[in-house]
Enzyme design. Structure first.
Site, PDB file in Angstrom:
ATOM      1  N   GLY A 705       0.864  -1.169   0.000  1.00 57.38           N
ATOM      2  CA  GLY A 705       0.000   0.000   0.000  1.00 57.38           C
ATOM      3  C   GLY A 705       0.897   1.214   0.000  1.00 57.38           C
ATOM      4  O   GLY A 705       2.008   1.175   0.541  1.00 57.38           O
ATOM      5  N   GLU A 708       0.102   6.154   2.465  1.00 60.20           N
ATOM      6  CA  GLU A 708       0.588   6.923   3.598  1.00 60.20           C
ATOM      7  C   GLU A 708       2.101   6.986   3.695  1.00 60.20           C
ATOM      8  O   GLU A 708       2.664   7.941   4.216  1.00 60.20           O
ATOM      9  CB  GLU A 708      -0.028   6.344   4.884  1.00 60.20           C
TER      10      GLU A 708
END
Ligand SMILES: Cc1cc2nc3c(=O)[nH]c(=O)nc-3n(C[C@H](O)[C@H](O)[C@H](O)COP(=O)(O)OP(=O)(O)OC[C@H]3O[C@@H](n4cnc5c(N)ncnc54)[C@H](O)[C@@H]3O)c2cc1C
Ligand code: SF4
Lengths: 742, 325
Positions: A705, A708
């Site tokens: 991912g 962030e």
């Protein structure tokens, strides 16, 4: 639109499939939903921070033109507590009592025919309070800090000490070199471009809620519980979200009140928060004060890492910054690690998740301290980090599934030209500008949640791929299209994606940088299941050209069904049998692999800053960021994600911070003129590079991912570069020019 | 926003008649200050008179100098050849103001009459002497990083926000004011008031009067002029400190100089004593810095804006040495 070449390697680079809608204004965000006969609600907010409302004078507002109702704690909308507290952003439900817990808390809702009428009537309401002095300052509250108990599943005070070492201070005392610093940063706000908004529409006892959210399902559960209706009677729609950053996970006061008011008034109600209101009605990131003490050998080997943090928490609850446990816990190998997280509970709006919650602040402290250690040792900061690269998760005997932080540094250093650096501070002066460079690590855990996806072959030749996930500008519309295209062997422009609707295939939504990692694997499973259904139809339907062929002899190939000597496209098949579509849902979830490895994304940032020798303002010249995030599904939107993350970090480093008045608890800069976010002129060229090593131990897609990780470490890299440029170490964010004037 | 009457004036006479005594009436130009503050309930006119159709346009020169119509838009003036060639300091002050969208709407007259950006002034839930005389000034003990260090009083410490006004004050510009009782020209430096005990009175415009144009006297050496604006972010922010400088530099010596600073004063702050010290000097940084120290001799910093004492000096040094170099 570009389409993905068939059979191409995983990293394609396609334009956003929703791009055209967005730039032409066709994408409808929640406030764009124009329900017929909609009334408009405007929230009333408290103007004191702590106390009890004695009375509210609503008479003038009720008489004002167009006003339909004024709801207050004295004339409330009924809401049920105890339903789904996890997903309400604070510990109380609005208007159910007369307590004021912070400045800017929702204490009423004015509903009128137009937004302007509601707003103008709201200005006529006055409230009378019994006021108590608030506690609003983090530094002042530190003496009464408390232990939150557990943090990320581990004790808030955690010792990982070598055998025979009694305390971290013992380990520090025996270290050849130690450095220590205290780092602070103010409370911050997500400031998504799209303000929070809700349109609530009841029809035949069914509620449709247009509500910008990162999780339609969490919103649905919360609203149903608070309103006391069956979840099956609620639908949440949120196809486009103009930025969330964690602040559109929890449910805040406005959808609760809009839904309740719409039910009471018998007509749709729309509530759009003003920019000012988003600062206090929704969440924030804790203010944090941290101390990091590092002990090392002369050769740079870390012996002891001691990381203590005080994070602000609200009396209304919320998600506080967990700085040590998300960074020093595992970013480097050290013989002794000591973490200590405390909270300081204040009369301020509740903190919530905010992009890299914990890592953002924790990395500023840890990665600055490492730079201070490098300076103290006279060692190159990159070499220092490589020396302490961890290969197994400290304190647990598990390796990482795929970790290439060292490669991030090597590749980044080369792209950036790090080897040209003279390590001496203030060694590069160009005219009136002091020039410096700095580096820091990025780290963010890979998350994966259960997810379902539906794939539907349509008679018109397109394939619909849908799931109740969310796209916050993150690129999910496009990721679904790309993955659907790959799984089905069809061009991207034949994939119709749909998301952001609670009636679609179950999906918890977009947060924790886990949306692609969770949803992606389910696409392939759903595609497989749908092809099986297609084959079943083909061999059983009597009008099908493949009728009677054994199913085992038919396979799906790039949009066609292939049997010995025969091939038919799915659209032709569906038309022949007069069926509109064939569909199947596929579901995936993390499995037993999750105990056997640690899953984490990493990165390295390099940046060059210039500081004016006269007036002190720091300006960025360029940034290089290298990311180890597993396989990259769509290079184009992935790059945008990292650029956005880096810009988030620029705000943290140089500009952002709420000015909470200690005496009143009021946020003095609750607007975008004074709460400064980076503008284009502040953003330098950003060179983003992905290592692109698939992490197939994590999921079949190999993708972790990247939402962030790009933010983490940016502030430290910038601060370290400012130190290199000027010789000044600024440990208090944001690093504004007043701190650099000498 | 309160309900108000709205009228569109086609001529100057109509505008003045409509405004009458001026009480409770406001002229609308670009509306970027007025409408904003009406939405916040900070300005509450009973009547709004739209003046955008008045012929207060044009950028021209004659023997008395440069004239700019009050309804010229900031964005147009910023790129006007007469302005960019002869008075770069004005063009730069304008192009560093606000944002392109705002500059497209905002007028020159409106810019000079914009209200302060003090957060307490803009928040009707707090006291403010300027908004509600006598209610108090929370900025003095509150958040005041952006506030003034020069010209403050115990009643008000708000900074004058206009960048353009700083450039114009440096250039000795004047405004033409037209009212029912006639026309007068006032030096901009005299137009703005110090807050004293009456911070609600910001300038010398009489009720109902219109600003019709700005005149900048001819100053040949203003071709060597510049506006330096220092702020936290690089665009879309008011000045923490700014300097408008015009320099008559011959043979490495400052023959004459015009200097005003912004972001630090309760009105645009001309610095005659620094100009005086600079005349005859060669603009070396150390010498300029010594002269600039005079700018802050009377500075009264607050809890969060002490840095401005240093910053404004440095801004002057940087602006002057860049312009000389
Ligand atoms: C977000 C933001 C950022 C900004 N940043 C900057 C900046 O960096 N630097 C800067 O200098 N400014 C800045 N501004 C202020 C902006 O420049 C002013 O709002 C603008 O110049 C006002 O002009 P206007 O024509 O819109 O005035 P209006 O809003 O129409 O009028 C302002 C006031 O002047 C009166 N008025 C207008 N014209 C006349 C006239 N001819 N005669 C008599 N009275 C008149 C009106 O009645 C009103 O009281 C900013 C504004 C905003 C909203
Ligand atoms: S500084 Fe002036 S404008 Fe600001 S609160 Fe005080 S009186 Fe009001």
């Amino acid at each position: 639109m570009q389409s993905a070449a068939q059979g191409a390697a995983r990293t394609v680079s396609v334009n956003r499939v929703d791009g055209r809608l967005k730039v032409t204004g066709g994408a409808r965000y929640s406030a764009d939903h124009l329900a017929e006969r909609a009334a408009h609600g405007y929230l009333l907010l408290s103007t004191v921070a702590l106390g009890t409302i004695r009375s509210m004078d609503v008479a003038a507002a009720q008489r004002a033109p167009g006003v339909l109702a004024v709801f207050t704690p004295f004339h409330p909308l009924k809401l049920n507590g105890g339903g789904n507290p996890f997903s309400v952003g604070h510990s109380w439900l609005p208007l159910q009592d007369a307590e004021v817990r912070y400045h800017g808390q929702a204490i009423g809702l004015v509903v009128a025919e137009t937004f302007e009428q509601a707003r103008d009537a709201a200005a006529l309401v006055s409230a009378d309070y019994d006021v108590r002095p608030p506690a609003a300052s983090l530094p002042d509250g530190i003496p009464r800090a408390t232990d939150p108990g557990r943090v990320n599943g581990e004790p808030a005070v955690l010792n990982l000490l070598a055998d025979g070492v009694g305390t971290i201070d013992e380990a520090l005392a025996s270290s050849e070199v130690t450095v220590s610093g205290t780092y602070s940063q103010p409370m911050k706000h997500h400031s998504a471009m799209e303000p929070h908004a809700t349109v609530a529409v009841w029809q035949d006892d069914q509620l449709t809620l247009y509500n910008g959210t990162q999780s339609a399902s969490l919103t649905l559960g919360t609203i149903a519980a608070a309103l006391g209706v069956e979840p099956a009677r609620v639908r949440v729609i949120s196809p486009h979200v103009g930025g969330g950053f964690g602040n559109k996970i929890a449910t805040w006061a406005h959808p609760l009140l809009a839904a309740a008011a719409a039910r009471t008034l018998g007509r749709p109600v729309k509530v759009v928060l003003t920019r000012e209101q988003t600062f206090t009605v929704t969440g924030n990131r804790s203010a944090v004060r941290q101390t990091v003490t590092l002990g090392a050998r002369r050769d740079g080997t870390l012996v002891a890492v001691k990381h203590q943090a005080y994070s602000s928490q609200s009396t209304s609850g919320g998600i506080f910054e967990t700085s040590p446990h998300t960074t020093s816990r595992y970013l480097y190998r050290a013989e002794n690690i000591h973490l200590d997280q405390k909270i300081v509970t204040l009369d301020v709006p509740p903190p919530t998740w905010m992009r890299a919650p914990g890592q953002e602040s924790g990395s500023f402290a840890l990665e600055t301290a490492l730079d201070e250690l490098a300076v103290e040792l006279g060692m190159d900061p990159v070499a220092l980090r490589l020396r302490n690269d961890a290969t197994v998760y400290p304190g647990r005997n598990v390796p990482w599934s795929s970790k290439h932080l060292d490669e991030c540094y090597r590749v980044g250093a080369r792209r950036f030209g790090w080897d040209r650096r003279d390590p001496a501070p203030r060694s590069d002066v160009r005219g009136e500008w002091l020039v410096g460079t700095g580096t820091a690590s990025a780290v963010y855990p890979a998350e994966r949640f259960p997810a379902s996806v539906k794939v539907r072959f349509q008679a018109d030749g397109d394939v619909a791929v849908s799931s109740a996930t969310a796209d916050l500008g993150t690129g999910m519309w496009t990721v679904l299209a790309v993955l659907g295209s790959e799984a089905l062997g069809l061009p991207v422009d034949r994939i119709r994606t749909d998301l952001g609707d609670s009636t679609l295939a179950a999906n918890i939504g977009a947060f924790g940088s886990g949306a692609t990692a969770s949803t992606g694997p389910a696409v392939a499973v759903a595609a497989e299941a749908a092809s099986t259904e297609l084959i079943k139809l083909a061999v059983t339907h009597e009008r099908s050209p493949l009728h009677g062929v054994p199913a085992a002899d038919v396979r799906y190939d790039r949009g066609d069904l292939v049997a010995p000597g025969r091939r038919i496209g799915f659209a032709a098949l569906l038309q022949a049998v007069d069926v509109a579509g064939v569909e199947a849902t596929g579901s995936t979830a993390p499995g037993p692999e999750h105990g056997q490895h640690a899953f984490t994304s990493f990165g390295a940032h390099f940046c060059e800053v210039r500081v004016n020798r006269w007036t002190g303002e720091p300006r960025l010249a360029r940034i290089t960021t290298v990311i180890d995030g597993g396989a990259i599904v769509n290079a184009k939107t992935a790059r945008s994600q990292i650029i956005g993350g880096v810009i988030f970090g620029i705000g943290q480093a140089l500009l952002e911070g709420a000015q909470v008045e200690p005496a009143t608890g009021r946020i003095a800069n609750a607007n975008l003129a004074e709460y400064l976010l980076p503008v284009n002129a502040d953003v330098p060229p950003i060179d983003v590079h992905f290592l692109n090593h698939p992490d197939t131990l994590f999921n079949p897609l190999g993708a972790r991912g990247i939402g962030e990780v790009g933010t983490v470490g940016v502030a430290a890299a910038i601060g370290n570069a400012i130190h290199h440029a000027t010789g000044r170490r600024i440990r208090d964010l944001p690093i504004t020019l007043d701190k650099l004037l000498d | 926003m309160r309900a108000f009457d709205f009228a569109v004036a086609e001529t100057l006479g109509q505008a003045l008649t409509r405004a009458g005594s001026g009480a409770g009436s406001a002229y609308l130009a670009g509306g970027t200050t007025l409408v904003d503050l009406m939405k916040l309930d900070v300005m509450t006119p009973r009547q709004v008179v739209d003046i955008n159709r008045l012929p207060l346009r044009g950028v021209t020169t004659d023997r008395s100098g440069l004239h700019i119509g009050a309804l010229e838009r900031m964005s147009d003036v910023a790129v006007h050849p007469l302005v960019t060639a002869r008075y770069p300091v004005i063009a730069q002050a304008l192009s560093r103001s606000a944002s392109p969208q705002l500059r497209n709407m905002a007028s020159i007259g409106g810019n000079l009459l914009q209200r302060v950006r003090c957060g307490y002034f803009r928040d009707t839930s707090t006291p403010c002497n300027k908004r509600e005389p006598g209610s108090g000034c929370p900025a003095i003990g509150g958040e005041n990083r952006g506030h003034a260090i020069l010209g403050t009083s115990d009643s008000c410490v708000a900074t004058h926000p206009s960048d353009l006004a700083v450039a114009l004050v440096a250039l000795d510009a004047s405004v033409r004011l037209v009212g029912r009782d006639g026309t007068r020209d006032v030096r901009l430096a005299d137009f703005y008031r110090l807050p004293g005990d009456t911070p609600q009175l910001e300038h010398d415009l009489r009720p109902g009067e219109l600003v019709t144009r700005v005149t900048v006297p001819e100053l040949a050496w203003a071709r060597r002029s510049a506006y330096l604006k220092i702020r936290d972010r690089q665009s879309y922010e008011f000045a923490l400190a700014s300097a408008a400088v015009a320099l008559d530099l011959r043979d490495g010596v400052i023959r004459d100089v015009r200097l005003a600073v912004g972001g630090v004063g309760t009105r645009p702050w001309r610095l005659p004593e620094v100009e005086e010290a600079l005349r005859g000097m060669s603009p070396r940084p150390d010498a300029v810095e010594a002269a600039a120290a005079r700018a802050v001799a009377d500075a009264r910093p607050l809890a969060h804006n002490r840095f401005k004492v240093t910053l404004v000096r440095r801004t002057i040094v940087r602006a002057l040495t860049n312009l000389a170099g």
